[in-house]
Every structure is written in structure tokens, then in C-alpha cells.
Design a protein around this motif. Structure first.
Motif, PDB file in Angstrom:
ATOM      1  N   VAL A  29       0.932  -1.250   0.054  1.00 37.75           N
ATOM      2  CA  VAL A  29      -0.082   0.052   0.098  1.00 37.75           C
ATOM      3  C   VAL A  29       0.919   1.145   0.059  1.00 37.75           C
ATOM      4  O   VAL A  29       0.642   2.113  -0.760  1.00 37.75           O
ATOM      5  CB  VAL A  29      -1.122  -0.208   1.224  1.00 37.75           C
ATOM      6  CG1 VAL A  29      -1.941   1.266   1.102  1.00 37.75           C
ATOM      7  CG2 VAL A  29      -1.966  -1.229   1.169  1.00 37.75           C
ATOM      8  N   VAL A  33      -0.467   3.412  -3.544  1.00 37.56           N
ATOM      9  CA  VAL A  33      -1.709   3.791  -3.432  1.00 37.56           C
ATOM     10  C   VAL A  33      -2.227   5.177  -2.916  1.00 37.56           C
ATOM     11  O   VAL A  33      -1.444   5.644  -2.111  1.00 37.56           O
ATOM     12  CB  VAL A  33      -2.870   2.830  -2.503  1.00 37.56           C
ATOM     13  CG1 VAL A  33      -3.893   2.953  -2.583  1.00 37.56           C
ATOM     14  CG2 VAL A  33      -2.548   1.361  -2.737  1.00 37.56           C
ATOM     15  N   LEU A  38      -7.004   5.439  -1.459  1.00 33.10           N
ATOM     16  CA  LEU A  38      -7.110   4.450  -0.158  1.00 33.10           C
ATOM     17  C   LEU A  38      -8.533   5.058   0.507  1.00 33.10           C
ATOM     18  O   LEU A  38      -9.232   4.227   1.129  1.00 33.10           O
ATOM     19  CB  LEU A  38      -5.796   4.915   0.648  1.00 33.10           C
ATOM     20  CG  LEU A  38      -5.951   4.036   2.010  1.00 33.10           C
ATOM     21  CD1 LEU A  38      -6.044   2.451   1.830  1.00 33.10           C
ATOM     22  CD2 LEU A  38      -4.797   4.500   2.803  1.00 33.10           C
ATOM     23  N   ARG A  47     -11.422  -1.957  -4.486  1.00 38.01           N
ATOM     24  CA  ARG A  47     -10.552  -0.851  -5.110  1.00 38.01           C
ATOM     25  C   ARG A  47     -10.986  -0.352  -6.033  1.00 38.01           C
ATOM     26  O   ARG A  47     -11.461  -0.841  -7.232  1.00 38.01           O
ATOM     27  CB  ARG A  47      -9.009  -1.736  -5.377  1.00 38.01           C
ATOM     28  CG  ARG A  47      -7.890  -0.784  -5.786  1.00 38.01           C
ATOM     29  CD  ARG A  47      -6.644  -1.303  -5.797  1.00 38.01           C
ATOM     30  NE  ARG A  47      -5.402  -0.573  -5.753  1.00 38.01           N
ATOM     31  CZ  ARG A  47      -4.284  -0.844  -5.769  1.00 38.01           C
ATOM     32  NH1 ARG A  47      -4.005  -2.146  -5.929  1.00 38.01           N
ATOM     33  NH2 ARG A  47      -3.335   0.125  -6.078  1.00 38.01           N
TER      34      ARG A  47
END
Length: 274
Positions: A29, A33, A38, A47
Motif C-alpha cells: 500500500v 496507493v 485509499l 479498489r
């Protein structure tokens, strides 16, 4: 007796690792991201696509900061009063997110969603169909003495610059769904009922866009507050560099005037005076 188990698909940790949404936080992550992606992922537990992330982050940018609004002023004044409490200053500003500021995002999304959910048949398929539904909707609200959320703006009376841009981004990503379609139709036809033309405000179109992304209707104000948190941090950062909180306070303090008390009387039935 066994210890209770509390299930969560969000964050969890053990001695050596942290997982978030089923992924290794540090490896999968962090650095991979974006924060907007997120936030969407946390709320929906799926997602988002690249297009969904783009529309969502455009909404966050649209709502982040609008200058010296009440939420910004109270944040600066709270910091002036309690510079040791950054969290208090931020909380003060966020608590002011209500029906007049920030809450329009939620109000518009809920309103549009309620209209669509009440349709007995299929959704309209062209401009004419959406315009007919919008006319019925505006007439009903007018007859009931209610305002249509998202219509009008106290500053951008000739048109909110955020509105066409959000429609453009949603269309580019093929995410111009039923909530945005109904809102656009309301913008086209409301003057036929109200006798005047009002702009579709940016907060309202943000609510429509968030609803079209499939985000929980109950959380729409939460996303507006998420965006405004960034703006309030910016307000505090500027207050550190160019403080105006004390000037605002002294302006009010030095310009107040004493007046005679006006008792607030309530009649026996509990009705306020006319």
C-alpha cells in the motif's frame, strides 16, 4: 470462556506486520496507493478504478477550501484561543460542517437518490426523459414549499466554476450516472417552474458524483469533511505564517455595542412570538 473475536477487513496488526484491506500495508500500500484511492477503498472495501479515483479526487479537491468560510474562521479563532490544541482547532472547523456549509453535498446526494429510488419503472434514457423527471421533481418540491438542494450559490450567482468541470471529468471517465444526469436536468428545467435561473452549485454536483460512484449515501458528508480537513490544515499553516485570527477577534470585540435586553417570550402553547 474464550475471548471474543472481532472481525474486520480493515487494519490489523501483529508483532511483525500490518495488514490493511487484506494487503501488506508497508509492502503493497505505502508508495503504491494514493490517499484518495485509499479513502475510497476503505469506505467501499473494493479498489476503485483509475476513473473512479480521478472523479473522487476531483470531488475532494472541489471541497477542500473555500477561503474565509465560517469553518475556516472558527478553526483560526480556536487556534488563537488554544494554540496547544491543533486537534481542537480542526475539530471546531469540522463541527461547523452542516446544512449551510459542506452539508449540501450530503443533502443533494440524498435528495437525488431518493427521487431515483422512488421511480416505479426504468430510468430515463435520453435528455427528454430526464427533463420530464426533473420537471416533476422541481414542481413537487415547489408545491411542498421545499428547496431543491444544490440549486443556487451565495457567491457564484452566474455559475459555479466547479460544476461544469466535474461533469466534464465524470463524462470523460464514463461515470456520468443517474444522479448526475438528474441533477443536470434539474439545472436545465428548474427555471420553467421557479421563474428564475439558479446555478447548480459545486457542493451539489459533488454529492451527485459521489452517489454515482456507489459510495454509501449515509457517508456523503463524511467525504466532504475529509476534503475540508485538508483545507483546514492549510488554514492553520497560513495562520502560523500570516496570522489573522487575532485581527478578526479584535475587530468584533472593538465593534460590539451594548443594547437593551429583549426577553424571548414563549406563549403557553410553546410557540415562539411572530
Amino acid at each position: 470462556m474464550p475471548e471474543p473475536r472481532y472481525a474486520t477487513a480493515l487494519g490489523a496488526s501483529d508483532l511483525t506486520s500490518i495488514t490493511l484491506l487484506g494487503h501488506d500495508l508497508a509492502r503493497d500500500v505505502m508508495g503504491n496507493v494514493s490517499f484518495g484511492e485509499l479513502a475510497f477503498w476503505l469506505a467501499t472495501q473494493r479498489r476503485p478504478s483509475r476513473g473512479e479515483t480521478r472523479v473522487f479526487e476531483a470531488v475532494l479537491a472541489a471541497l477542500a477550501d473555500h477561503g474565509f468560510t465560517p469553518t475556516a474562521i472558527v478553526t483560526r479563532l480556536t487556534y488563537l484561543s488554544a494554540p496547544d490544541s491543533i486537534q481542537g482547532a480542526l475539530a471546531a472547523g469540522l463541527l461547523g460542517g452542516g446544512s449551510r456549509f459542506l452539508g449540501v453535498t450530503e443533502d443533494s446526494g440524498r435528495f437525488l437518490h431518493s427521487v431515483l429510488a422512488a421511480l416505479p419503472g426504468a430510468l430515463p434514457t435520453d435528455h427528454a426523459g430526464w427533463d420530464e423527471l426533473a420537471l416533476e421533481t422541481v414542481r413537487r418540491e415547489r408545491e411542498a414549499g421545499r428547496f431543491v438542494p444544490g440549486l443556487g450559490h451565495h457567491v457564484h450567482k452566474e455559475g459555479d466554476p466547479r460544476t461544469p468541470r466535474l461533469f466534464e471529468i465524470a463524462a470523460e471517465e464514463n461515470l456520468l450516472g443517474p444522479h448526475l444526469s438528474l441533477f443536470a436536468a434539474i439545472g436545465r428545467v428548474h427555471s420553467d417552474v421557479l421563474g428564475k435561473t439558479l446555478p447548480l452549485n459545486g457542493a451539489g454536483v459533488c454529492g451527485a458524483a459521489l452517489a454515482d460512484l456507489g459510495l454509501p449515501i449515509e457517508l456523503l458528508r463524511g467525504f466532504a469533511l475529509l476534503a475540508r480537513t485538508a483545507g483546514l490544515v492549510g488554514q492553520l499553516a497560513e495562520e502560523l505564517r500570516r496570522p489573522v485570527g487575532k485581527q478578526i477577534f479584535l475587530s468584533v470585540d472593538s465593534n460590539n455595542r451594548s443594547v437593551a435586553p429583549e426577553p424571548y417570550l414563549v406563549d403557553p402553547l410553546g410557540e415562539p412570538p411572530a
